[in-house]
Write an enzyme that holds these catalytic residues in place. Structure first.
Site, PDB file in Angstrom:
ATOM      1  N   GLY A  44       0.780  -1.217  -0.211  1.00  0.00           N
ATOM      2  CA  GLY A  44      -0.018   0.101  -0.082  1.00  0.00           C
ATOM      3  C   GLY A  44       0.844   1.344  -0.100  1.00  0.00           C
ATOM      4  O   GLY A  44       0.294   2.254  -0.602  1.00  0.00           O
ATOM      5  N   ASP A 100       0.942   3.476   4.439  1.00  0.00           N
ATOM      6  CA  ASP A 100      -0.316   4.076   3.574  1.00  0.00           C
ATOM      7  C   ASP A 100      -1.424   4.586   4.453  1.00  0.00           C
ATOM      8  O   ASP A 100      -1.901   5.809   4.325  1.00  0.00           O
ATOM      9  CB  ASP A 100      -0.542   3.078   2.691  1.00  0.00           C
ATOM     10  CG  ASP A 100      -1.210   1.761   3.229  1.00  0.00           C
ATOM     11  OD1 ASP A 100      -1.144   1.573   4.419  1.00  0.00           O
ATOM     12  OD2 ASP A 100      -1.630   0.894   2.117  1.00  0.00           O
ATOM     13  N   ASP A 103      -5.499   2.185  10.137  1.00  0.00           N
ATOM     14  CA  ASP A 103      -6.851   1.948  10.241  1.00  0.00           C
ATOM     15  C   ASP A 103      -7.079   1.437  11.760  1.00  0.00           C
ATOM     16  O   ASP A 103      -7.405   2.322  12.836  1.00  0.00           O
ATOM     17  CB  ASP A 103      -7.272   0.933   9.190  1.00  0.00           C
ATOM     18  CG  ASP A 103      -8.695   0.390   9.306  1.00  0.00           C
ATOM     19  OD1 ASP A 103      -9.664   1.165   9.634  1.00  0.00           O
ATOM     20  OD2 ASP A 103      -9.001  -0.437   8.822  1.00  0.00           O
ATOM     21  N   PHE A 152     -13.720   3.029   3.703  1.00  0.00           N
ATOM     22  CA  PHE A 152     -12.692   2.310   3.071  1.00  0.00           C
ATOM     23  C   PHE A 152     -12.438   3.222   1.800  1.00  0.00           C
ATOM     24  O   PHE A 152     -13.202   3.686   0.948  1.00  0.00           O
ATOM     25  CB  PHE A 152     -13.375   1.147   2.529  1.00  0.00           C
ATOM     26  CG  PHE A 152     -12.138   0.069   2.190  1.00  0.00           C
ATOM     27  CD1 PHE A 152     -11.285  -0.716   3.278  1.00  0.00           C
ATOM     28  CD2 PHE A 152     -12.012  -0.090   0.884  1.00  0.00           C
ATOM     29  CE1 PHE A 152     -10.193  -1.471   2.920  1.00  0.00           C
ATOM     30  CE2 PHE A 152     -10.790  -1.010   0.322  1.00  0.00           C
ATOM     31  CZ  PHE A 152     -10.080  -1.544   1.322  1.00  0.00           C
ATOM     32  N   ASP A 159      -5.487  -0.511  -2.166  1.00  0.00           N
ATOM     33  CA  ASP A 159      -6.192  -1.210  -2.858  1.00  0.00           C
ATOM     34  C   ASP A 159      -7.527  -1.727  -2.397  1.00  0.00           C
ATOM     35  O   ASP A 159      -7.909  -1.674  -1.102  1.00  0.00           O
ATOM     36  CB  ASP A 159      -5.664  -2.491  -3.264  1.00  0.00           C
ATOM     37  CG  ASP A 159      -5.546  -3.560  -2.172  1.00  0.00           C
ATOM     38  OD1 ASP A 159      -5.020  -2.958  -0.944  1.00  0.00           O
ATOM     39  OD2 ASP A 159      -6.119  -4.724  -1.959  1.00  0.00           O
ATOM     40  N   ARG A 165      -4.837   0.353  -7.350  1.00  0.00           N
ATOM     41  CA  ARG A 165      -3.634   1.078  -6.822  1.00  0.00           C
ATOM     42  C   ARG A 165      -3.395   2.096  -7.559  1.00  0.00           C
ATOM     43  O   ARG A 165      -2.705   2.933  -7.187  1.00  0.00           O
ATOM     44  CB  ARG A 165      -2.610  -0.169  -6.377  1.00  0.00           C
ATOM     45  CG  ARG A 165      -2.788  -1.356  -5.425  1.00  0.00           C
ATOM     46  CD  ARG A 165      -1.824  -2.114  -5.088  1.00  0.00           C
ATOM     47  NE  ARG A 165      -2.001  -3.222  -4.354  1.00  0.00           N
ATOM     48  CZ  ARG A 165      -2.105  -3.233  -2.973  1.00  0.00           C
ATOM     49  NH1 ARG A 165      -1.951  -2.324  -2.495  1.00  0.00           N
ATOM     50  NH2 ARG A 165      -2.189  -4.629  -2.537  1.00  0.00           N
TER      51      ARG A 165
HETATM   52  P1  IMP Z   1      -4.697  -1.683  10.028  1.00  0.00           P
HETATM   53  O1  IMP Z   1      -3.595  -2.854  10.701  1.00  0.00           O
HETATM   54  O2  IMP Z   1      -6.038  -1.946  10.500  1.00  0.00           O
HETATM   55  O3  IMP Z   1      -4.210  -0.276  10.699  1.00  0.00           O
HETATM   56  O4  IMP Z   1      -4.466  -1.736   8.611  1.00  0.00           O
HETATM   57  C1  IMP Z   1      -3.324  -2.249   7.978  1.00  0.00           C
HETATM   58  C2  IMP Z   1      -3.590  -2.188   6.377  1.00  0.00           C
HETATM   59  O5  IMP Z   1      -4.753  -2.438   5.910  1.00  0.00           O
HETATM   60  C3  IMP Z   1      -3.110  -0.708   6.232  1.00  0.00           C
HETATM   61  O6  IMP Z   1      -1.650  -0.398   6.212  1.00  0.00           O
HETATM   62  C4  IMP Z   1      -3.646  -0.844   4.393  1.00  0.00           C
HETATM   63  O7  IMP Z   1      -2.820  -1.300   3.754  1.00  0.00           O
HETATM   64  C5  IMP Z   1      -4.805  -1.740   4.700  1.00  0.00           C
HETATM   65  N1  IMP Z   1      -6.148  -0.854   4.811  1.00  0.00           N
HETATM   66  C6  IMP Z   1      -6.808  -0.380   6.125  1.00  0.00           C
HETATM   67  N2  IMP Z   1      -7.731   0.526   5.588  1.00  0.00           N
HETATM   68  C7  IMP Z   1      -7.797   0.566   4.189  1.00  0.00           C
HETATM   69  C8  IMP Z   1      -8.456   1.255   3.532  1.00  0.00           C
HETATM   70  O8  IMP Z   1      -9.544   2.176   3.508  1.00  0.00           O
HETATM   71  N3  IMP Z   1      -8.351   1.020   2.013  1.00  0.00           N
HETATM   72  C9  IMP Z   1      -7.349   0.155   1.760  1.00  0.00           C
HETATM   73  N4  IMP Z   1      -6.313  -0.325   2.531  1.00  0.00           N
HETATM   74  C10 IMP Z   1      -6.627  -0.140   3.909  1.00  0.00           C
HETATM   75 MG    MG Z   2      -0.275  -0.787   4.527  1.00  0.00          MG
END
Ligand code: IMP
Ligand code: MG
Length: 192
Positions: A44, A100, A103, A152, A159, A165
């Site tokens: 990402g 990127d 979340d 999202f 992606d 992407r």
């Molecule tokens: P986390 O561990 O939930 O903070 O997120 C991990 C990864 O999920 C991020 O680094 C992104 O690569 C992917 N991700 C989280 N939210 C989104 C989104 O809204 N769109 C696309 N990828 C996401």
């Molecule tokens: Mg990521």
């Protein structure tokens, strides 16, 4: 605009301007603190790190990690796995972890724990997007490009089921796109 996009929330021009600002900020903060290592979390953060590296006016190294989590296409499961680790030790280096989007915070929280045990000279996080929401894990990035609502988003490296992407902006997909499976795409896991 791509047919599957409902709304552009960050334009190409806004991205370019923000990356330039972050680059200046980071160049100022890390001046005299060598060696600087940009550690990119694939896939990402690929576009972001490529542009950010060129906006930083300091000598630097780059390395890459690949993580994966199990879950649905748009929800993190919380189980993080390092699929590809770094190629060089980070001991004594000023590590800037470039991601990127934060979340749930689970991925970064886990990566920071792992990286701390390897004794970098310093360790900070730079994220393009910070989702404003209650997090499973508290992660506080030092550098944040944009704060967005809990939706999202895709584009500029981000992606949905490995698609979108290459969009030059960040946008939100039309709801019907989530219902229709993309041809040949694996929608079982959130792409990094
Ligand atoms: P986390 O561990 O939930 O903070 O997120 C991990 C990864 O999920 C991020 O680094 C992104 O690569 C992917 N991700 C989280 N939210 C989104 C989104 O809204 N769109 C696309 N990828 C996401
Ligand atoms: Mg990521």
């Amino acid at each position: 605009m791509h047919n599957d996009i409902e709304e552009v929330i960050i334009t190409q021009q806004q991205l370019q301007q923000k990356v330039a600002e972050l680059g200046q900020h980071i160049s100022h903060d890390y001046k005299g603190r060598a060696p600087l290592l940009l550690l990119c979390v694939l896939k990402g953060a690929l576009m972001f790190v490529a542009d950010l590296a060129r906006a930083i006016d300091l000598p630097l190294e780059m390395d890459f990690m690949v993580t994966s989590s199990y879950g649905s296409a748009t929800e993190s499961s919380g189980v993080v796995r390092i699929v590809k680790d770094l190629e060089e030790p980070i001991a004594g280096k000023h590590v800037l972890l470039v991601d990127d989007i934060v979340d749930s915070g689970l991925t970064l929280h886990y990566l920071l724990e792992v990286l701390r045990t390897r004794n970098p000279a310093s360790l900070r996080v730079c994220t393009l997007i910070d989702k404003v929401k209650e997090r499973a894990k508290v992660v506080t990035p030092h550098y944040i490009g944009f704060q967005v609502a809990d939706r999202f988003v895709v584009g500029y490296g981000l992606d949905y089921a490995q698609h979108y992407r290459n969009l030059p902006y960040i946008g939100v997909l039309k709801p019907e796109v989530y219902q229709a499976p993309i041809d040949g795409a694996d929608t079982s896991g959130k792409g990094r």
